[in-house]
Structures are given as structure tokens and as C-alpha cells.
Design a protein around this motif. Structure first.
Motif, PDB file in Angstrom:
ATOM      1  N   THR A 141      47.051  27.521   3.993  1.00 11.88           N
ATOM      2  CA  THR A 141      47.133  27.813   5.424  1.00 11.88           C
ATOM      3  C   THR A 141      46.053  27.108   6.227  1.00 11.88           C
ATOM      4  O   THR A 141      46.227  26.891   7.424  1.00 11.88           O
ATOM      5  CB  THR A 141      47.016  29.325   5.664  1.00 11.88           C
ATOM      6  OG1 THR A 141      45.815  29.818   5.030  1.00 11.88           O
ATOM      7  CG2 THR A 141      48.221  30.052   5.099  1.00 11.88           C
ATOM      8  N   ALA A 142      44.960  26.751   5.595  1.00 11.23           N
ATOM      9  CA  ALA A 142      43.855  26.097   6.298  1.00 11.23           C
ATOM     10  C   ALA A 142      43.922  24.591   6.109  1.00 11.23           C
ATOM     11  O   ALA A 142      44.456  24.104   5.108  1.00 11.23           O
ATOM     12  CB  ALA A 142      42.518  26.626   5.783  1.00 11.23           C
ATOM     13  N   ARG A 148      38.672  22.690   5.449  1.00 14.45           N
ATOM     14  CA  ARG A 148      38.153  24.003   5.829  1.00 14.45           C
ATOM     15  C   ARG A 148      38.581  25.054   4.815  1.00 14.45           C
ATOM     16  O   ARG A 148      39.664  24.987   4.240  1.00 14.45           O
ATOM     17  CB  ARG A 148      38.663  24.380   7.233  1.00 14.45           C
ATOM     18  CG  ARG A 148      38.106  25.704   7.750  1.00 14.45           C
ATOM     19  CD  ARG A 148      38.428  25.906   9.211  1.00 14.45           C
ATOM     20  NE  ARG A 148      39.853  26.008   9.482  1.00 14.45           N
ATOM     21  CZ  ARG A 148      40.570  27.100   9.262  1.00 14.45           C
ATOM     22  NH1 ARG A 148      40.012  28.182   8.720  1.00 14.45           N
ATOM     23  NH2 ARG A 148      41.855  27.130   9.554  1.00 14.45           N
ATOM     24  N   ILE A 156      39.874  28.643   3.400  1.00 15.27           N
ATOM     25  CA  ILE A 156      40.889  29.591   3.849  1.00 15.27           C
ATOM     26  C   ILE A 156      40.212  30.816   4.449  1.00 15.27           C
ATOM     27  O   ILE A 156      39.254  31.354   3.892  1.00 15.27           O
ATOM     28  CB  ILE A 156      41.786  29.994   2.664  1.00 15.27           C
ATOM     29  CG1 ILE A 156      42.648  28.801   2.230  1.00 15.27           C
ATOM     30  CG2 ILE A 156      42.668  31.187   3.013  1.00 15.27           C
ATOM     31  CD1 ILE A 156      43.439  29.057   0.967  1.00 15.27           C
ATOM     32  N   GLU A 157      40.719  31.246   5.607  1.00 16.23           N
ATOM     33  CA  GLU A 157      40.168  32.400   6.301  1.00 16.23           C
ATOM     34  C   GLU A 157      41.251  33.462   6.477  1.00 16.23           C
ATOM     35  O   GLU A 157      42.452  33.145   6.495  1.00 16.23           O
ATOM     36  CB  GLU A 157      39.630  31.996   7.678  1.00 16.23           C
ATOM     37  CG  GLU A 157      38.498  30.978   7.648  1.00 16.23           C
ATOM     38  CD  GLU A 157      37.198  31.554   7.116  1.00 16.23           C
ATOM     39  OE1 GLU A 157      37.108  32.808   7.036  1.00 16.23           O
ATOM     40  OE2 GLU A 157      36.290  30.778   6.787  1.00 16.23           O
ATOM     41  N   ASP A 194      43.879  32.779   9.501  1.00 16.94           N
ATOM     42  CA  ASP A 194      44.567  31.492   9.613  1.00 16.94           C
ATOM     43  C   ASP A 194      45.933  31.610  10.277  1.00 16.94           C
ATOM     44  O   ASP A 194      46.296  30.802  11.137  1.00 16.94           O
ATOM     45  CB  ASP A 194      44.749  30.856   8.227  1.00 16.94           C
ATOM     46  CG  ASP A 194      43.455  30.332   7.639  1.00 16.94           C
ATOM     47  OD1 ASP A 194      42.482  30.167   8.395  1.00 16.94           O
ATOM     48  OD2 ASP A 194      43.418  30.086   6.411  1.00 16.94           O
ATOM     49  N   GLY A 232      45.404  34.378   5.291  1.00 17.56           N
ATOM     50  CA  GLY A 232      45.133  33.034   4.804  1.00 17.56           C
ATOM     51  C   GLY A 232      45.391  33.027   3.312  1.00 17.56           C
ATOM     52  O   GLY A 232      45.065  34.007   2.624  1.00 17.56           O
TER      53      GLY A 232
END
Length: 208
Positions: free
Chosen positions: A86-87, A91, A93-94, A97, A172
């Protein structure tokens, strides 16, 4: 449909080719104008795993995997190295996201998804094969660590208690593509393979 929750060898899929396919029906009118329509709500991805095979060891692994799936009979997981998280690639993954839903105080289950944006237009893709252990979840802008369960075979997140009305649910994660072989035959010439001739191993996304 029979589906095996096993991933195609990533060392081979990394060198493959492929991507999303759309189905568009076009009718050209007498005036020269066109009428365009798509019977598909979602794209379907196609790949060729043959280009990822660089050695005899790779070939043996692919043939073994093919036999274990009985050719086109059983589906399996595939990592699309151009689109598997998703990121962005630069970056981490958060939990924020992707927005996957909004609580109403009643609904407790939410489908994972990924949104593709281009200008004012967006496309929401359901994600049904998330990778176990990679999900990070947020509710109302706060990361949550418990009180939910993820079904990695369907991509559905189920909360023990329905999120409150208006709470935005975000996530995410990493994900795979559900696919199958698009052939029941793998033709290999070892002499040709040693000389650089790569057999075609077509793979196509399936609806699950």
C-alpha cells in the motif's frame, strides 16, 4: 474454485513480465464517433513467469510448482513486484495508507482495498490476498493493535466490536494476486534453454 494458499517462488516472479488488463468494447458509429463500454468492473492481471527463469534450478522449481497445482486446476498466490504494497517503495507501510471503510456502529467486517488515483478519477481495487503478518490497522486516526482479526484468504478484517459511527478505518499491508496457470502444458527444450531460449509460462489472475 480450488485455491492453494501458497505463493509462486518470488525469486522467479521477480524477473517476470505482466500487469493489469482491461476489457473495452468499442463500436465505431457511421459518424466516426465511438461508443465505449467495459463489462469488467475490475482489471485482470496477466503475467509470463518464463522470463524469470535463469537457471536449471529455476526451471525445476517452476515445473514442480506447476505439477503440484495440476496445471490450470488450482489457483495460487503471486507477488506482482510492480504493485504489492500500500505504501510507495521508498516509504514504510503505515496504518493510514488506505481508507477501507467508515464505521456506522453496526458493521464489524471491512474488505481490504487499494485506491488508485489519477486527477479527479479513482479506482478502488478489492484486496483479497493480504500477506500474513503485514497488516497495520487504524481507526479514527489512531493505530489499533488488537480487537480485530484478519482473514488472509479473503482480505476481510473483522472487529470484535463494531467501530463507532463516523470512525474512518484505515490500513497498510502487503498483498498477493490470486492467479492460476493459463496453460496445461510447459514445453521445454533443454538445448534451447541452455542457449537462452525461455519457455512461456502464462499466468492469469482469477476472481475469488
Amino acid at each position: 474454485m480450488s485455491f492453494h494458499e501458497v505463493r509462486f517462488p518470488v525469486s522467479v516472479s521477480f524477473g517476470s513480465t505482466g500487469g493489469p488488463e482491461r476489457r473495452t468494447e468499442i463500436v465505431t458509429l457511421a459518424s466516426g464517433h465511438e461508443e465505449r463500454n467495459s463489462p469488467w468492473a475490475h482489471s485482470r492481471r496477466r503475467y509470463d513467469a518464463g522470463l524469470g527463469m535463469r537457471s536449471r534450478d529455476d526451471l525445476e522449481v517452476v515445473i514442480g510448482f506447476f505439477e503440484a497445482r495440476a496445471g490450470r486446476l488450482h489457483g495460487f498466490r503471486w507477488r506482482d513486484w510492480s504493485d504489492w504494497r500500500t505504501a510507495p517503495s521508498d516509504r514504510a507501510i503505515e496504518p493510514f495508507d488506505e481508507e477501507i471503510g467508515v464505521g456506522d456502529g453496526v458493521s464489524a467486517a471491512f474488505q481490504l482495498s487499494k485506491t488508485y488515483l489519477s486527477g479527479p478519477t479513482s479506482y478502488v481495487r478489492p484486496i483479497e490476498k493480504p500477506v500474513e503478518g503485514t497488516l497495520r490497522l487504524g481507526v479514527g486516526g489512531v493505530q489499533v493493535f488488537d480487537g480485530y482479526a484478519l482473514d488472509t484468504a479473503t482480505g476481510i478484517v473483522s472487529f470484535d466490536t463494531p467501530p463507532q459511527d463516523g470512525a474512518v478505518i484505515t490500513a497498510g499491508f502487503e498483498f498477493d494476486v490470486p492467479v492460476r496457470f493459463d496453460t496445461d502444458v510447459i514445453e521445454v527444450s533443454m538445448g534451447g534453454f541452455e542457449a537462452g531460449e525461455i519457455p512461456s509460462v502464462p499466468i492469469v489472475e482469477v476472481r475469488v
